[in-house]
Design a protein around this motif. Structure first.
Motif, short mmCIF file in Angstrom:
data_model
loop_
_atom_site.label_atom_id
_atom_site.label_comp_id
_atom_site.label_asym_id
_atom_site.label_seq_id
_atom_site.Cartn_x
_atom_site.Cartn_y
_atom_site.Cartn_z
N ALA A 82 -8.40 20.80 -38.44
CA ALA A 82 -7.34 21.29 -37.55
C ALA A 82 -7.53 22.77 -37.26
N PRO A 83 -7.07 23.20 -36.07
CA PRO A 83 -7.11 24.64 -35.81
C PRO A 83 -6.15 25.37 -36.75
N ASN A 84 -6.39 26.65 -36.98
CA ASN A 84 -5.51 27.42 -37.86
C ASN A 84 -4.09 27.46 -37.32
N VAL A 85 -3.97 27.71 -36.01
CA VAL A 85 -2.66 27.78 -35.36
C VAL A 85 -2.73 26.94 -34.09
N VAL A 86 -1.79 26.01 -33.94
CA VAL A 86 -1.74 25.16 -32.76
C VAL A 86 -0.74 25.77 -31.78
N VAL A 87 -1.14 25.90 -30.52
CA VAL A 87 -0.26 26.44 -29.49
C VAL A 87 0.43 25.26 -28.79
N SER A 90 7.92 18.30 -25.67
CA SER A 90 7.22 17.10 -26.15
C SER A 90 6.02 17.48 -27.03
N ALA A 91 5.35 18.58 -26.72
CA ALA A 91 4.22 19.02 -27.56
C ALA A 91 4.72 19.40 -28.95
N ILE A 92 5.91 20.00 -29.02
CA ILE A 92 6.48 20.37 -30.32
C ILE A 92 6.78 19.12 -31.13
N SER A 93 7.46 18.16 -30.52
CA SER A 93 7.80 16.93 -31.27
C SER A 93 6.55 16.15 -31.64
N ASP A 94 5.55 16.11 -30.75
CA ASP A 94 4.29 15.42 -31.07
C ASP A 94 3.59 16.10 -32.25
N LYS A 148 -5.96 10.89 -33.16
CA LYS A 148 -6.07 11.36 -31.78
C LYS A 148 -7.40 12.07 -31.57
N GLU A 149 -7.79 12.89 -32.54
CA GLU A 149 -9.11 13.52 -32.58
C GLU A 149 -9.87 12.86 -33.72
#
Length: 156
Positions: free
Chosen positions: A76-81, A86-90, A19-20
């Motif tokens: 990756a970022p240290n912590v993803v917000v 759907s963002a959680i499952s993704d 994705k990135e």
């Protein structure tokens, strides 16, 4: 060590398809000695990671599948917000099964940022800001704040 170049060729499509995307570029330092000198390359193969134009030596694994895992974690970022179910499952799906996953429900990212910085290479860290009761049932908690620890390769 021709093996490293072959492994880079195997890893490149997987990294480019993220994705990135992460781009791999190979340079023949014998043909471009000024470039090798500029980046202080004196042994072959040498892997450098460029983040925002700044080079960093890469000392991680070089086998294609492990290289993909390592580079995904590195950028990756240290912590993803996470701001939705759907963002959680993704996030959980994208994290894959190679590392444990920690999701802080109703936590501020700063609460786990020190932990995330210390163990970034060994786990995925996130905080969920908005989620439904269905997610609370799925991850088996009934109060917030809560920290869910998952290890998908063990179905836990």
């Amino acid at each position: 060590m021709k093996v490293a170049g072959d492994e880079l060729d195997k890893a490149a499509p997987d990294l480019a398809g993220l994705k990135e995307p992460i781009v791999i570029a190979k340079v023949n330092a014998d043909k471009f000695p000024s470039l090798a000198n500029k980046y202080e390359i004196d042994g072959f193969p040498t892997l450098k990671i460029f983040m925002h134009g700044v080079p960093t030596d890469y000392w991680g694994p070089r086998k294609a599948d492990l290289l993909v895992q390592s580079l995904r974690k590195f950028v990756a970022p240290n912590v993803v917000v996470l701001n939705s179910d759907s963002a959680i499952s993704d996030f959980v799906e994208a994290a894959g099964t190679d590392f444990p996953i920690y999701v802080g429900f109703g936590l501020d990212e700063f609460v786990i940022s020190n932990l995330a910085m210390k163990y970034k290479k060994k786990a995925w860290f996130s905080v969920a800001k908005d989620f439904s009761e269905d997610v609370m049932m799925l991850y088996d908690f009934d109060k917030v704040p809560a920290l869910a620890s998952l290890h998908p390769s063990y179905s836990e």
